[in-house]
Enzyme design. Structure first.
Site, PDB file in Angstrom:
ATOM      1  N   THR A  65      43.030 111.033 -23.813  1.00 29.80           N
ATOM      2  CA  THR A  65      44.363 110.656 -24.295  1.00 29.80           C
ATOM      3  C   THR A  65      44.247 109.810 -25.563  1.00 29.80           C
ATOM      4  O   THR A  65      44.988 109.995 -26.533  1.00 29.80           O
ATOM      5  CB  THR A  65      45.091 109.816 -23.207  1.00 29.80           C
TER       6      THR A  65
ATOM      7  N   HIS B  11      37.671 120.319 -22.589  1.00 31.16           N
ATOM      8  CA  HIS B  11      36.691 119.655 -21.723  1.00 31.16           C
ATOM      9  C   HIS B  11      35.456 120.548 -21.570  1.00 31.16           C
ATOM     10  O   HIS B  11      34.537 120.221 -20.826  1.00 31.16           O
ATOM     11  CB  HIS B  11      37.264 119.413 -20.324  1.00 31.16           C
TER      12      HIS B  11
HETATM   13  P1  PAP Z   1      41.793 113.392 -19.225  1.00 31.51           P
HETATM   14  O1  PAP Z   1      40.361 113.498 -19.640  1.00 31.51           O
HETATM   15  O2  PAP Z   1      42.014 113.706 -17.798  1.00 31.51           O
HETATM   16  O3  PAP Z   1      42.693 114.191 -20.097  1.00 31.51           O
HETATM   17  P2  PAP Z   1      41.674 110.609 -20.085  1.00 31.51           P
HETATM   18  O4  PAP Z   1      42.640 110.178 -21.113  1.00 31.51           O
HETATM   19  O5  PAP Z   1      40.268 110.759 -20.514  1.00 31.51           O
HETATM   20  O6  PAP Z   1      42.266 111.868 -19.365  1.00 31.51           O
HETATM   21  O7  PAP Z   1      41.641 109.573 -18.892  1.00 31.51           O
HETATM   22  C1  PAP Z   1      42.401 108.471 -18.779  1.00 31.51           C
HETATM   23  C2  PAP Z   1      41.549 107.243 -18.996  1.00 31.51           C
HETATM   24  O8  PAP Z   1      41.686 106.830 -20.366  1.00 31.51           O
HETATM   25  C3  PAP Z   1      42.070 106.117 -18.160  1.00 31.51           C
HETATM   26  O9  PAP Z   1      40.968 105.238 -17.918  1.00 31.51           O
HETATM   27  P3  PAP Z   1      40.946 104.222 -16.681  1.00 31.51           P
HETATM   28  O10 PAP Z   1      41.244 105.012 -15.449  1.00 31.51           O
HETATM   29  O11 PAP Z   1      39.559 103.654 -16.666  1.00 31.51           O
HETATM   30  O12 PAP Z   1      41.951 103.173 -16.951  1.00 31.51           O
HETATM   31  C4  PAP Z   1      43.096 105.506 -19.101  1.00 31.51           C
HETATM   32  O13 PAP Z   1      43.501 104.214 -18.748  1.00 31.51           O
HETATM   33  C5  PAP Z   1      42.333 105.565 -20.395  1.00 31.51           C
HETATM   34  N1  PAP Z   1      43.226 105.516 -21.571  1.00 31.51           N
HETATM   35  C6  PAP Z   1      44.327 106.268 -21.830  1.00 31.51           C
HETATM   36  N2  PAP Z   1      44.883 105.942 -22.990  1.00 31.51           N
HETATM   37  C7  PAP Z   1      44.128 104.943 -23.504  1.00 31.51           C
HETATM   38  C8  PAP Z   1      44.216 104.156 -24.705  1.00 31.51           C
HETATM   39  N3  PAP Z   1      45.176 104.342 -25.594  1.00 31.51           N
HETATM   40  N4  PAP Z   1      43.275 103.212 -24.908  1.00 31.51           N
HETATM   41  C9  PAP Z   1      42.279 103.008 -24.014  1.00 31.51           C
HETATM   42  N5  PAP Z   1      42.146 103.712 -22.867  1.00 31.51           N
HETATM   43  C10 PAP Z   1      43.061 104.672 -22.612  1.00 31.51           C
END
Ligand code: PAP
Length: 338
Positions: free
Chosen positions: A89, A148
């Site tokens: 994301t 992915h």
């Molecule tokens: P995906 O691979 O399934 O598409 P992805 O965005 O990689 O999703 O996974 C979400 C992770 O990115 C989450 O991590 P966490 O569970 O450890 O918290 C999410 O919080 C994190 N994430 C999403 N947006 C951001 C952002 N803008 N900055 C930092 N971390 C982010």
């Protein structure tokens, strides 16, 4: 002497040869029929099948095989590659904002204020991932796309036409914790335990895993072809996001100008794409996409904590050490470390 760039190139070359031989075998049956021949293994919230050492949900592998046949790469395509939960994301938001800044600026009507980062950059192999998934073949150039897929399964031609690839990886312990939360939220009735997920992950059995092989393929390509493949880590963006914005802009062929530097554009990009900013927006709090009766992906599920080191709140230090040792061993000699 063992030159890392030379041995990375050599590894890439032999992989390509193997791929070509195996592709010939696949062409004889339809993707659906081919996937139906693979034995499924249970454990995650949906069974996975293994193809060329990687594990996928069967429907997704079918899509991957289909796009390998149908996707026509363009030389100016930009592909954002990640393993799930490694910051997809975030990298989508950053790359979209950087490459579109001459069109959208960074102002009050910026698309990210009303559209989810996951939806502004479509996945190559996941058609239903965005509420408004476009026909990627009809998109104007240069296309910004996400995947992915492991590097060795990218559609043939992406390498020879010279597509640029940005790969983002993350400390596997944090990626695993993020994965576990995601599975238990998205799949109805899922109730995976940390111990269960940990054991499978350590074996290399995880969606799109083995985790280390996925990273290694892109790592070696980035060493062999640094102009085509940029390798980033989530932790690196966290510690110096402004520097990463500069690096990304340079790699994507749209470096920041002196005027932009003086105007603080890099910092503005970082702010707009930050976890705090994105989670404050309505589009990232409500709504979502229903894929089936048992799978609902809410817009908010892509934001949890967004920190480095949250693994320590979910697994013991012994587990963390064990996974570190496994990963170190798998990456040994490659130059890649976590
Ligand atoms: P995906 O691979 O399934 O598409 P992805 O965005 O990689 O999703 O996974 C979400 C992770 O990115 C989450 O991590 P966490 O569970 O450890 O918290 C999410 O919080 C994190 N994430 C999403 N947006 C951001 C952002 N803008 N900055 C930092 N971390 C982010």
């Amino acid at each position: 002497m063992n030159d890392p760039a030379e041995s990375a190139t050599e590894t890439e070359r032999s992989t390509t040869q193997e791929e070509e031989e195996e592709e010939e075998e696949e062409e004889e049956v339809s993707p659906k029929d081919f996937v139906a021949t693979l034995a499924a293994r249970e454990g995650w919230s949906q069974p996975l099948v293994q193809y060329k050492k990687y594990w996928f949900r069967p429907g997704l592998l079918e899509r991957i095989l289909l796009v390998r046949q149908a996707f026509v790469p363009r030389a100016d395509d930009i592909i954002l590659a990640t393993q799930p939960k490694c910051g997809t994301t975030w990298i989508k938001a950053l790359a979209f904002t950087i490459t579109n800044r001459s069109r959208h600026g960074l102002d009050d009507d910026h698309p990210l204020l009303t559209r989810h980062p996951q939806h502004v950059v479509p996945f190559i192999e996941i058609p239903g991932a965005g509420a408004d998934h476009p026909d990627i073949h009809a998109l104007p150039s240069p296309r910004l796309l996400a995947t992915h897929m492991p590097m060795s399964l990218l559609p043939p031609g992406t390498r020879s036409v010279g597509c640029r690839v940005v790969y983002l990886c993350r400390d596997p312990k944090d990626a695993l914790v993020s994965r576990l939360h995601f599975e238990n939220k998205v799949f109805k009735g899922a109730n995976l335990s940390m111990d269960g997920a940990f054991g499978m992950f350590c074996e290399g059995f995880s969606p799109y895993g083995p985790f280390w092989d996925h990273c290694l393929e892109y790592w070696r390509a980035s060493v062999a072809r640094p102009d085509n493949v940029l390798f980033l880590k989530y932790e690196e963006i966290k510690s110096d996001p402004v520097q990463v914005v500069r690096k990304l802009a340079e790699f994507l062929g749209v470096p920041l100008t002196e005027e932009e530097e003086s105007a603080g554009v890099a910092r503005a990009v970082v702010r707009l794409c930050s976890f705090e900013k994105l989670t404050s927006l309505q589009v990232n709090q409500v709504g979502g996409v229903r894929h089936s009766e048992s799978v609902h992906v809410s817009n908010s599920v892509f934001y949890r904590k967004g920190v480095v080191g949250d693994w320590a709140n979910h697994m013991s230090h012994e587990m963390g050490d064990k996974l570190d040792r496994i990963v170190q061993h798998k990456l040994d000699g490659s130059g890649l470390v976590f």
